[in-house]
Motif scaffolding. Structure first.
Motif, mmCIF file in Angstrom:
data_model
loop_
_atom_site.group_PDB
_atom_site.id
_atom_site.type_symbol
_atom_site.label_atom_id
_atom_site.label_comp_id
_atom_site.label_asym_id
_atom_site.label_seq_id
_atom_site.Cartn_x
_atom_site.Cartn_y
_atom_site.Cartn_z
ATOM 1 N N ALA A 410 25.184 20.132 24.692
ATOM 2 C CA ALA A 410 24.480 20.738 23.559
ATOM 3 C C ALA A 410 25.512 21.285 22.587
ATOM 4 C CB ALA A 410 23.552 21.851 24.034
ATOM 5 N N ILE A 411 25.577 20.700 21.388
ATOM 6 C CA ILE A 411 26.603 21.023 20.411
ATOM 7 C C ILE A 411 25.958 21.672 19.190
ATOM 8 C CG2 ILE A 411 28.424 20.069 18.953
ATOM 9 C CD1 ILE A 411 28.659 17.781 21.009
ATOM 10 N N PHE A 412 26.456 22.856 18.818
ATOM 11 C CA PHE A 412 25.899 23.617 17.703
ATOM 12 C C PHE A 412 26.988 23.979 16.699
ATOM 13 C CE2 PHE A 412 22.584 24.225 20.764
ATOM 14 C CZ PHE A 412 21.430 24.504 20.043
ATOM 15 N N ALA A 413 26.580 24.085 15.444
ATOM 16 C CA ALA A 413 27.448 24.680 14.435
ATOM 17 C C ALA A 413 27.577 26.172 14.720
ATOM 18 C CB ALA A 413 26.862 24.464 13.040
ATOM 19 N N SER A 414 28.796 26.692 14.598
ATOM 20 C CA SER A 414 29.004 28.112 14.869
ATOM 21 C C SER A 414 28.379 28.993 13.803
ATOM 22 C CB SER A 414 30.502 28.428 14.955
ATOM 23 O OG SER A 414 31.131 28.196 13.711
ATOM 24 N N GLY A 415 28.118 28.421 12.620
ATOM 25 C CA GLY A 415 27.463 29.160 11.546
ATOM 26 C C GLY A 415 28.345 29.258 10.314
ATOM 27 N N ASN A 416 27.723 29.590 9.212
ATOM 28 C CA ASN A 416 28.393 29.562 7.906
ATOM 29 C C ASN A 416 28.324 30.909 7.188
ATOM 30 O OD1 ASN A 416 28.795 26.827 8.367
ATOM 31 N ND2 ASN A 416 26.943 26.237 7.272
ATOM 32 N N GLU A 417 28.493 32.010 7.924
ATOM 33 C CA GLU A 417 28.375 33.342 7.312
ATOM 34 C C GLU A 417 29.721 34.031 7.137
ATOM 35 O OE1 GLU A 417 25.619 31.803 9.752
ATOM 36 O OE2 GLU A 417 26.266 33.636 10.762
ATOM 37 N N TYR A 418 30.827 33.282 7.268
ATOM 38 C CA TYR A 418 32.172 33.861 7.116
ATOM 39 C C TYR A 418 32.466 34.888 8.217
ATOM 40 C CZ TYR A 418 30.459 32.711 2.374
ATOM 41 O OH TYR A 418 29.850 32.120 1.297
ATOM 42 N N ALA A 419 31.761 34.834 9.335
ATOM 43 C CA ALA A 419 31.856 35.882 10.357
ATOM 44 C C ALA A 419 32.936 35.556 11.394
ATOM 45 C CB ALA A 419 30.503 36.046 11.057
ATOM 46 N N PRO A 420 33.476 36.570 12.053
ATOM 47 C CA PRO A 420 34.544 36.351 13.041
ATOM 48 C C PRO A 420 34.040 35.960 14.426
ATOM 49 C CG PRO A 420 34.183 38.687 12.761
ATOM 50 C CD PRO A 420 33.295 38.007 11.750
ATOM 51 N N SER A 421 32.754 35.724 14.584
ATOM 52 C CA SER A 421 32.225 35.280 15.879
ATOM 53 C C SER A 421 31.103 34.281 15.642
ATOM 54 C CB SER A 421 31.698 36.473 16.693
ATOM 55 O OG SER A 421 30.585 37.061 16.051
ATOM 56 N N SER A 422 30.816 33.502 16.678
ATOM 57 C CA SER A 422 29.796 32.464 16.575
ATOM 58 C C SER A 422 28.395 33.051 16.531
ATOM 59 C CB SER A 422 29.910 31.517 17.772
ATOM 60 O OG SER A 422 28.939 30.503 17.704
ATOM 61 N N SER A 423 27.490 32.288 15.958
ATOM 62 C CA SER A 423 26.073 32.613 16.036
ATOM 63 C C SER A 423 25.521 32.123 17.382
ATOM 64 C CB SER A 423 25.324 31.931 14.895
ATOM 65 O OG SER A 423 25.426 30.512 15.034
ATOM 66 N N TYR A 424 24.270 32.409 17.640
ATOM 67 C CA TYR A 424 23.552 31.839 18.788
ATOM 68 C C TYR A 424 22.502 30.871 18.261
ATOM 69 C CZ TYR A 424 25.811 35.103 21.899
ATOM 70 O OH TYR A 424 26.762 35.781 22.620
ATOM 71 N N PRO A 425 22.181 29.803 19.005
ATOM 72 C CA PRO A 425 22.580 29.474 20.369
ATOM 73 C C PRO A 425 24.002 28.943 20.537
ATOM 74 C CG PRO A 425 20.473 28.433 19.808
ATOM 75 C CD PRO A 425 21.095 28.918 18.521
#
Length: 448
Positions: A410-425
């Motif tokens: 299961a492969i997800f984009a970590s997210g695009n909010e300029y944040a220093p940690s990944s989103s969930y899931p």
């Protein structure tokens, strides 16, 4: 069987006693966490999971009702549901005889969607239901959000722009005209993306496609489920690498293969509950087709771009794309529909999920207008237990011990909010979270 039914009924009757329309006693204990009702949650809907002892009662009720009912058949639950004004009761996952045994082994058959009047106070409804001993999990049914901004449309390069991004075809593996622009596959450092004095391209800042292609250019036994906007399955650079359910025809009103989904020839539209995949709404961005092309555009056909695993240009090579549509124009799928898509992928042969959606990172910057998402893995699991169980089902049940992959990725984009940690899931420890880099080895400006 009769003994099990009597035991289950006794369990239900002793779990709670409601009289004269009183609520469940406030001193009732519960192992079910209190839930939040996030923005975007569907009005008048809750997702509930029953304890395994309720299986026989639920089976009988739903069998008699043809899969949809107004009640569960469990007296204490139905009394509370009646007080709350529930009018619709339905199993989340349709029955597929080929996979029902493992569905039950994973406990997925115990998930139900309950609908109330739209003005029902869902938090209070959940508070009352969580006191019932026969219910093990409760959550709301929010609409999932893209990890990309649908208001930002693709920008096509003009002839003037191309002078800054073009290089020669020399040394490229395939004759696809777009490959020379795909620096992220093979970056030789010969690009000048912007005018002098800006960021540069550094050789090797890519995904190492050239090295990977020495081993395999795309195995047709691998099916990748793209959970995104609909994939344009008729695209000339994709149609040869689309997964096809030969038993079904698009638009069919029959479920010819008995998997619980009608007309699912290339996948399924989980937003509108139809086998008709769409990609032409004004609000669509083409992202699903773009992602599918990145994965499996046919290589060596002199058309379009190259795919990371698009094959070598010979017949029956390249991974196959299954389209599981979660965004359709301005509409997104609910979490229940998302969970169905994940399970559908596993049950119909996919071994990889590609997902460009999720919640905001817990470290998303509120000053920039972002609402932080689940704080950590436990918080995410408490809020969205159905999502976690669907992913676990895919991870543990996709593939085959005799196939290329035993278990799912299961492969997800970590997210695009300029944040220093990944989103969930994406941040779930059993998923693969993918960030983005620029052509000079630095993080892309937007990536988590």
């Amino acid at each position: 069987m009769k003994k099990v039914y009597i035991y289950a009924l006794a369990y239900a009757l002793t779990a709670v006693s409601c009289q004269d329309n009183d609520w469940v006693a406030d001193n009732a204990t519960s192992q079910v966490p209190e839930i939040e009702i996030p923005m975007g949650a569907a009005d008048g809907e809750l997702l509930i999971k029953f304890v395994p002892e309720m299986s026989d009662i639920l089976n009988q009720t739903l069998t008699r009702a043809g899969g949809v009912s107004t009640r569960s058949g469990i007296p204490s639950t139905d009394e509370v549901l009646s007080i709350l004004g529930a009018y619709h009761f339905e199993r989340v996952f349709p029955v597929d005889p080929k996979t029902e045994a493992r569905t039950r082994e994973a406990g997925m058959h115990l998930w139900y969607i309950v609908r109330f009047d739209k003005n029902t106070d869902l938090k209070e409804a959940a508070r009352q239901l969580r006191k019932l001993g026969e219910i093990s999990k409760i959550q709301s049914n929010p609409t999932i959000q893209r990890a990309y901004d649908p208001k930002k449309k693709p920008l096509y390069l003009s002839a003037n722009d191309l002078q800054y991004v073009t290089r020669t075809d020399e040394g490229l593996a395939f004759n696809d005209p777009g490959l020379k622009h795909q620096w992220h596959y093979q970056n030789k450092g010969s690009y000048a993306f912007v005018k002098e004095g800006r960021a540069e391209a550094i050789a090797g800042s890519d995904v190492n496609c050239v090295e990977a292609w020495k081993s395999c250019k795309g195995d047709p036994s691998i099916i990748v489920a793209v959970l995104d906007e609909g994939v344009m399955w008729s695209h000339p650079d994709l149609k040869a690498n689309m997964w096809t359910n030969e038993s079904e025809e698009i638009g069919s009103t029959e479920d010819k293969d008995g998997n619980g989904y009608k007309g699912d020839r290339y996948g399924y539209n989980f937003v509108k509950n139809t086998g008709v995949i769409s990609w032409t709404s004004a609000e669509d961005t083409g992202h699903g087709t773009h992602v599918a092309g990145t994965i499996a555009a046919v290589n060596g056909n002199g058309t379009g771009v190259s795919g990371i695993a698009g094959g070598d240009g010979t017949e029956n090579s390249g991974v196959k794309i299954m389209t599981c549509q979660l965004f359709d124009g301005q509409y997104g799928a609910t979490l229940a529909a998302e969970a169905k898509a994940i399970k559908y992928a596993a049950d119909n042969g996919a071994v990889i999920l590609q997902c460009s959606w999720g919640y905001n990172s817990p470290d998303a910057n509120e000053a920039l207008g972002y609402v932080p998402g689940p704080k950590n893995e436990q918080d995410w699991e408490n809020q969205y237990p159905l999502e976690k169980e669907a992913l676990d089902y895919f991870i543990h049940n996709a593939g085959s011990p005799n196939g290329v992959i035993d278990g799912g990725l299961a492969i997800f984009a970590s997210g695009n909010e300029y944040a220093p940690s990944s989103s969930y899931p994406a941040g779930y420890s059993k998923c693969i979270s993918v960030s983005a880099i620029a052509a000079d080895f630095t993080p892309s400006s937007y990536t988590n």
